[in-house]
Scaffold this motif. Structure first.
Motif, mmCIF file in Angstrom:
data_model
loop_
_atom_site.group_PDB
_atom_site.id
_atom_site.type_symbol
_atom_site.label_atom_id
_atom_site.label_comp_id
_atom_site.label_asym_id
_atom_site.label_seq_id
_atom_site.Cartn_x
_atom_site.Cartn_y
_atom_site.Cartn_z
ATOM 1 N N GLY A 382 25.327 33.650 -0.831
ATOM 2 C CA GLY A 382 23.602 33.362 -0.286
ATOM 3 C C GLY A 382 24.152 32.309 0.978
ATOM 4 O O GLY A 382 23.370 31.381 0.673
ATOM 5 N N LYS A 383 25.515 32.415 1.361
ATOM 6 C CA LYS A 383 25.790 31.159 2.535
ATOM 7 C C LYS A 383 26.345 31.845 3.838
ATOM 8 O O LYS A 383 26.330 33.293 3.525
ATOM 9 N N LYS A 384 26.623 31.462 4.434
ATOM 10 C CA LYS A 384 26.339 31.672 5.872
ATOM 11 C C LYS A 384 27.704 30.438 6.682
ATOM 12 O O LYS A 384 26.969 29.521 6.635
ATOM 13 N N TRP A 385 28.092 31.004 7.598
ATOM 14 C CA TRP A 385 29.047 29.789 8.365
ATOM 15 C C TRP A 385 27.873 29.294 9.497
ATOM 16 O O TRP A 385 28.157 30.966 10.809
ATOM 17 N N ASN A 386 28.055 28.703 9.866
ATOM 18 C CA ASN A 386 26.956 27.962 10.975
ATOM 19 C C ASN A 386 27.866 27.608 11.451
ATOM 20 O O ASN A 386 29.057 26.319 12.061
ATOM 21 N N VAL A 387 28.234 28.321 13.533
ATOM 22 C CA VAL A 387 29.131 27.853 14.183
ATOM 23 C C VAL A 387 29.085 26.981 14.857
ATOM 24 O O VAL A 387 29.556 25.961 15.554
ATOM 25 N N LEU A 388 27.800 26.849 15.692
ATOM 26 C CA LEU A 388 27.068 25.526 16.381
ATOM 27 C C LEU A 388 27.540 24.072 15.474
ATOM 28 O O LEU A 388 27.915 23.327 15.857
ATOM 29 N N ARG A 389 27.449 23.823 13.826
ATOM 30 C CA ARG A 389 27.444 22.971 13.191
ATOM 31 C C ARG A 389 28.692 22.478 12.505
ATOM 32 O O ARG A 389 29.119 22.063 11.681
ATOM 33 N N GLN A 390 29.228 24.045 12.290
ATOM 34 C CA GLN A 390 30.873 23.861 12.060
ATOM 35 C C GLN A 390 30.757 23.528 10.361
ATOM 36 O O GLN A 390 31.398 22.728 9.551
ATOM 37 N N ARG A 391 30.083 24.679 9.968
ATOM 38 C CA ARG A 391 29.872 24.248 7.816
ATOM 39 C C ARG A 391 28.990 24.817 7.433
ATOM 40 O O ARG A 391 28.455 26.412 7.672
ATOM 41 N N VAL A 392 29.515 25.103 6.237
ATOM 42 C CA VAL A 392 28.510 26.418 5.669
ATOM 43 C C VAL A 392 27.274 25.883 5.076
ATOM 44 O O VAL A 392 27.096 24.580 4.470
ATOM 45 N N ASP A 393 26.190 26.810 5.857
ATOM 46 C CA ASP A 393 24.545 26.422 4.940
ATOM 47 C C ASP A 393 24.274 27.472 4.405
ATOM 48 O O ASP A 393 24.984 29.111 3.993
ATOM 49 N N SER A 394 23.052 27.864 3.916
ATOM 50 C CA SER A 394 22.159 28.401 2.586
ATOM 51 C C SER A 394 21.155 29.636 3.478
ATOM 52 O O SER A 394 21.116 29.278 4.751
ATOM 53 N N CYS A 395 21.955 31.072 3.073
ATOM 54 C CA CYS A 395 20.579 31.523 3.459
ATOM 55 C C CYS A 395 20.137 32.997 3.197
ATOM 56 O O CYS A 395 21.237 33.100 1.827
ATOM 57 N N SER A 396 19.351 33.373 3.253
ATOM 58 C CA SER A 396 18.778 34.973 2.436
ATOM 59 C C SER A 396 18.861 35.645 3.362
ATOM 60 O O SER A 396 18.534 35.603 4.503
ATOM 61 N N TYR A 397 19.444 36.722 2.389
ATOM 62 C CA TYR A 397 19.764 37.980 2.591
ATOM 63 C C TYR A 397 18.581 39.488 2.388
ATOM 64 O O TYR A 397 18.259 39.087 1.236
ATOM 65 N N ASP A 398 18.203 40.112 2.957
ATOM 66 C CA ASP A 398 18.031 40.896 2.192
ATOM 67 C C ASP A 398 18.552 42.293 1.576
ATOM 68 O O ASP A 398 19.894 42.193 1.538
ATOM 69 N N LEU A 399 17.946 43.778 1.012
ATOM 70 C CA LEU A 399 18.291 44.054 0.013
ATOM 71 C C LEU A 399 19.526 45.020 0.809
ATOM 72 O O LEU A 399 20.229 45.337 0.414
ATOM 73 N N ASP A 400 19.273 45.829 2.276
ATOM 74 C CA ASP A 400 20.011 46.471 2.804
ATOM 75 C C ASP A 400 21.527 45.932 3.743
ATOM 76 O O ASP A 400 22.555 45.928 3.202
ATOM 77 N N GLN A 401 21.253 44.373 4.141
ATOM 78 C CA GLN A 401 22.637 43.491 4.645
ATOM 79 C C GLN A 401 23.270 43.765 3.304
ATOM 80 O O GLN A 401 24.474 43.502 3.104
ATOM 81 N N LEU A 402 22.701 43.510 1.860
ATOM 82 C CA LEU A 402 23.239 42.838 0.599
ATOM 83 C C LEU A 402 24.320 44.048 0.247
ATOM 84 O O LEU A 402 25.216 44.305 -0.187
ATOM 85 N N PHE A 403 23.699 45.413 0.369
ATOM 86 C CA PHE A 403 23.991 46.941 0.315
ATOM 87 C C PHE A 403 25.229 47.102 1.287
ATOM 88 O O PHE A 403 26.676 47.710 1.017
ATOM 89 N N ILE A 404 25.216 46.932 2.361
ATOM 90 C CA ILE A 404 26.404 47.166 3.178
ATOM 91 C C ILE A 404 27.271 45.832 3.154
ATOM 92 O O ILE A 404 28.781 46.212 3.261
#
Length: 537
Positions: A382-404
């Motif tokens: 449930g994390k993603k890389w924030n390119v603008l702030r150069q840090r790892v932030d929390s993020c919510s993904y749906d079911l299709d994104q998790l499956f792919i």
């Protein structure tokens, strides 16, 4: 009060006269530079000292008298020497005397002024220290960080007192240009006037060969000026570099060695290409019993085999011109051995260009998979890389994104061993080439930065590079002045290299082991030069 009198050993057998030198009040010491002999005119002695003081910027003065009682008739000379203190006034006034036919000395330092208190003595104790005037004049004193262990009876002096003594003798070179055998109103004794026969031979040689002596004097002055400005190491390094380059040039162009190298170059390149083909065929099978991804393994193997085929065709196309190219490149050795070694490093880079291409392809493919796996691993958490702030932030993904993401993560994980194996093999080959080039660059830096002149000076004239001094007791008896002998401690070879090492012009990076392992693990390219955007570890 104890006064230290530094007396040159070359004046120990000089005739009686005046002691000329410098008084250092901060150290309560007197540095004797020369002895003025009789007969002399006081005004001429003062004019000579004024000229020396103006030329050397050293406060040279008459410090006292020197009496060498060689014969019975000189016993009455002491009363006459004591009266000279009224003409050459100096506080304190030294009186050094060497007993006739004996090793004992008498040293006194008197004050003409009345002591402050009635009970205070008007005479100080003198500690006599002998030093080699020539060695001190030619030596260069370095701050002694850690002097070597001294034997029993030896002592050390402070760095400030030593610097004052060495600086006084070195800057008083004008006083040493005239000796007692010159025709002049004032006769002196110092380190240049120790041998009558030697001085006569030198004067006859000067008169007989004037132009040759003038040329030698100019060369010696040039070498002296270069050595004082620390340019002698650079000159010797350049001369040695050119000499070795000319030797290499004569070796290459003798007995048709250029043609032999050209004839051996193509078979060696073919042999290396064949070995790479065998290595790729081994990787396309089951290397070390590992089960690889068949489809990816075949694609990568054929891709690299095609590059080897292109490289062999290129070598055979250039084979008629290799001898001529090597002949012209060999002429660069006349510019120096380092130029020839640099060109050799470039030739190695050109001959192993296919290995570099294999390494870049494997590293880029491996780096892409590592970056993809790390990104998908953050997706599962449930994390993603924030390119603008150069840090790892929390993020919510749906079911299709998790499956792919799960499908892609599984595919990359199962393809990673095949890619990692190719990356590992070609990285080892690349590191081997970089190591060979690094050794060549180290040899170039060694020739360019090694202080050969200073090392030769340390080997042949160790007193020229002084790390300090030690004192050896010559006489220590009750009722007699303490007599010491000052000896120069040479600078260690390690400190000579560290102090006089020339600045290196190498362009290879100085990666730490941690930085290197990190780059290898994440598939970052390793270059033998420093990038502008590289971070300093």
């Amino acid at each position: 009060m104890v006064l230290k009198a530094f007396f040159p050993t070359c004046c120990a057998s000089a005739d009686s006269g005046l002691l000329v030198g410098r008084w250092v009040p901060e150290q309560s010491s007197a540095v004797v530079l020369a002895v003025v002999h009789f007969p002399f005119i006081p005004i001429q002695v003062k004019e000579l000292l004024a000229q020396v003081q103006q030329a050397s910027r050293v406060g040279v003065a008459v410090l006292g008298t020197w009496c060498h009682r060689r014969q019975e008739s000189e016993e009455s000379l002491g009363h006459f020497l004591e009266g000279l203190s009224a003409i050459f006034s100096h506080e304190p006034w030294l009186q050094l005397c060497r007993e006739r036919g004996s090793k004992f000395w008498s040293c006194k330092a008197t004050h003409r002024q009345v002591p402050a208190s009635p009970g205070a003595p008007g005479q100080d104790q003198v500690m006599l220290i002998f030093y080699d005037q020539r060695k001190v004049l030619l030596s260069q004193l370095h701050p002694p960080a850690a002097l070597p262990d001294h034997q029993a009876g030896d002592a050390t002096a402070s760095a400030g007192g030593l610097a004052a003594v060495f600086d006084t003798v070195a800057r008083s070179e004008v006083l040493f240009r005239s000796d007692q055998f010159d025709e002049g109103p004032v006769r002196l004794s110092h380190w240049q006037s120790e041998g009558v026969e030697a001085s006569i031979l030198v004067e006859l040689a000067k008169q007989a060969s004037g132009p040759i002596c003038l040329l030698l004097a100019c060369l010696l002055s040039l070498i002296s000026a270069a050595s004082t400005s620390r340019k002698a190491n650079m000159l010797v390094s350049v001369f040695l570099d050119v000499a070795l380059g000319l030797a290499l040039l004569s070796w290459l162009h003798g007995k048709d060695r250029i043609g032999q190298l050209a004839d051996a170059l193509v078979p060696v390149a073919d042999h290396v290409a064949e070995e790479l083909q065998h290595l790729l065929q081994w990787l396309m099978g089951a290397p070390a019993g590992l089960k690889m991804n068949r489809a990816l393994d075949q694609v990568l193997g054929r891709f690299f085999l095609y590059h080897i085929h292109l490289w062999i065709s290129y070598i055979h196309l250039m084979s008629p011109f290799i001898e001529r190219i090597l002949w012209h490149l060999g002429l660069s050795a006349c510019l120096g051995l380092t130029v020839a070694l640099s060109i050799l490093s470039d030739i190695i880079a050109l001959l192993t260009f296919h290995i570099y291409c294999f390494y870049v392809y494997g590293a880029r493919l491996y780096c892409m998979k590592i970056c993809g796996l790390s990104s998908l691993w953050r997706l599962f958490r449930g994390k993603k890389w924030n390119v603008l702030r150069q840090r790892v932030d929390s993020c919510s993904y749906d079911l299709d994104q998790l499956f792919i993401g799960t499908l892609l993560f599984t595919i990359l994980v199962f393809l990673l061993p095949t890619t990692a194996l190719y990356y590992l093999v070609f990285t080892l080959l690349r590191l081997l080439v970089v190591t060979v080039q690094g050794l060549i660059h180290l040899l170039v830096d060694l020739v360019n930065s090694l202080p050969l002149y200073s090392l030769g000076l340390r080997l042949c004239r160790p007193y020229r590079l002084a790390a300090g001094v030690k004192f050896r007791v010559l006489e220590h008896e009750a009722g007699r002045p303490l007599r010491l002998l000052m000896q120069i401690n040479p600078l260690p070879y390690s400190r000579v290299v560290h102090t006089y090492r020339l600045p290196s012009c190498g362009c290879h990076p100085k990666h730490s082991w941690g930085s290197l392992c990190r780059k290898l693990f994440f598939g970052e390219l390793i270059y033998p030069w420093r990038q502008r955007g590289d971070k300093q570890d």
